[in-house]
Design a protein around this motif. Structure first.
Motif, PDB file in Angstrom:
ATOM      1  N   LYS A  80       0.692  -1.512  -0.142  1.00 32.17           N
ATOM      2  CA  LYS A  80      -0.065  -0.923  -0.042  1.00 32.17           C
ATOM      3  C   LYS A  80       0.749   1.154  -0.188  1.00 32.17           C
ATOM      4  CE  LYS A  80      -3.911  -2.056   2.173  1.00 32.17           C
ATOM      5  NZ  LYS A  80      -4.545  -2.367   3.898  1.00 32.17           N
ATOM      6  N   TYR A  81       0.529   2.224  -0.451  1.00 32.29           N
ATOM      7  CA  TYR A  81       1.231   3.853  -0.366  1.00 32.29           C
ATOM      8  C   TYR A  81       1.208   4.060   0.933  1.00 32.29           C
ATOM      9  CZ  TYR A  81       0.924   4.498  -5.228  1.00 32.29           C
ATOM     10  OH  TYR A  81       0.535   4.643  -6.368  1.00 32.29           O
ATOM     11  N   VAL A  82       2.325   4.672   1.613  1.00 34.11           N
ATOM     12  CA  VAL A  82       2.896   4.910   2.767  1.00 34.11           C
ATOM     13  C   VAL A  82       2.690   6.758   3.088  1.00 34.11           C
ATOM     14  CG1 VAL A  82       2.874   2.967   3.934  1.00 34.11           C
ATOM     15  CG2 VAL A  82       4.787   4.541   3.022  1.00 34.11           C
ATOM     16  N   PRO A  83       2.580   6.956   3.893  1.00 34.48           N
ATOM     17  CA  PRO A  83       3.084   8.598   3.815  1.00 34.48           C
ATOM     18  C   PRO A  83       4.439   8.610   4.609  1.00 34.48           C
ATOM     19  CG  PRO A  83       1.313   8.266   5.229  1.00 34.48           C
ATOM     20  CD  PRO A  83       1.528   6.729   4.770  1.00 34.48           C
ATOM     21  N   VAL A  84       5.141   9.650   3.819  1.00 32.73           N
ATOM     22  CA  VAL A  84       6.440   9.781   4.314  1.00 32.73           C
ATOM     23  C   VAL A  84       7.480  11.311   4.085  1.00 32.73           C
ATOM     24  CG1 VAL A  84       9.081   8.939   3.006  1.00 32.73           C
ATOM     25  CG2 VAL A  84       7.024   7.426   3.078  1.00 32.73           C
ATOM     26  N   HIS A  85       8.409  11.452   4.933  1.00 30.29           N
ATOM     27  CA  HIS A  85       8.165  13.182   5.402  1.00 30.29           C
ATOM     28  C   HIS A  85       8.838  12.712   5.227  1.00 30.29           C
ATOM     29  CE1 HIS A  85       9.616  16.499   8.154  1.00 30.29           C
ATOM     30  NE2 HIS A  85       8.788  17.173   6.487  1.00 30.29           N
ATOM     31  N   VAL A  86       9.714  14.069   4.145  1.00 28.66           N
ATOM     32  CA  VAL A  86      11.662  14.240   3.737  1.00 28.66           C
ATOM     33  C   VAL A  86      11.721  15.567   3.905  1.00 28.66           C
ATOM     34  CG1 VAL A  86      13.057  13.888   2.234  1.00 28.66           C
ATOM     35  CG2 VAL A  86      11.594  12.365   2.303  1.00 28.66           C
ATOM     36  N   GLY A  87      12.258  15.943   4.973  1.00 29.31           N
ATOM     37  CA  GLY A  87      13.186  17.380   5.461  1.00 29.31           C
ATOM     38  C   GLY A  87      13.834  18.579   4.058  1.00 29.31           C
ATOM     39  N   VAL A  88      14.357  19.236   4.470  1.00 30.85           N
ATOM     40  CA  VAL A  88      14.890  20.033   2.608  1.00 30.85           C
ATOM     41  C   VAL A  88      16.652  19.344   3.456  1.00 30.85           C
ATOM     42  CG1 VAL A  88      15.715  22.472   2.648  1.00 30.85           C
ATOM     43  CG2 VAL A  88      13.538  22.264   3.705  1.00 30.85           C
ATOM     44  N   GLY A  89      16.478  19.195   1.542  1.00 31.31           N
ATOM     45  CA  GLY A  89      18.043  18.882   1.818  1.00 31.31           C
ATOM     46  C   GLY A  89      17.821  16.948   2.198  1.00 31.31           C
TER      47      GLY A  89
END
Length: 157
Positions: free
Chosen positions: A72-81
């Motif tokens: 399934k699709y999972v939400p992923v947070h990725v920070g600047v850089g």
């Protein structure tokens, strides 16, 4: 409405047939023919009815309790850089923020929404499905705090 009821009836019969075939083919009480409670069977029938009434589709294997390995699709947070690098076949959808393609070698990422290849440093469009064709360090580089929906293997570096 009549067609919907007919379809519901067919789906219930198909699910029941799948369960009966499994029970007949296996020795009672074995791992192939586990003993189940009436409440378990009632719950599965209720799930089928709810799915049919909502217009959804039914996976008979899922209804009979078989293992479903669908990712399934999972939400992923990725920070600047940071970079989100995908494995072979990984799907990436940018929901919030800004990012650019990271591609090593000749081939590009694939934007299946536009039907185009995305070479290195191409800006990723929001809500487009991006596919990573190989597990060789391809993915996206984030320049504005971002959230993605990701299906498949990935790493953040």
């Amino acid at each position: 409405m009549r067609n919907k009821l007919f379809f519901m009836f067919q789906a219930i019969i198909a699910a029941a047939a799948a369960i009966v075939v499994t029970v007949i083919a296996a020795e009672p009480g074995s791992s192939d023919d586990p003993v189940v409670s009436k409440s378990y069977v009632d719950e599965k029938i209720e799930q089928l009815l709810v799915a049919l009434e909502s217009g959804g589709t039914i996976n008979i294997n899922q209804a009979s309790g078989a293992n479903n390995n669908k990712v399934k699709y999972v939400p992923v947070h990725v920070g600047v850089g940071q970079k989100l690098l995908g494995g072979e076949g990984t799907e990436i959808i940018l929901r919030v923020g800004r990012s650019f393609a990271v591609v090593s070698g000749k081939e590009a990422l694939i934007d299946v929404t536009d039907g185009k290849e995305m070479p290195d440093t191409s800006e990723i469009k929001k809500n487009h499905i991006i596919i990573v064709p190989r597990n060789d360090g391809r993915g996206v580089r984030v320049v504005e705090d971002a959230w993605f929906l990701v299906k498949g293997e990935y790493t953040i570096s």
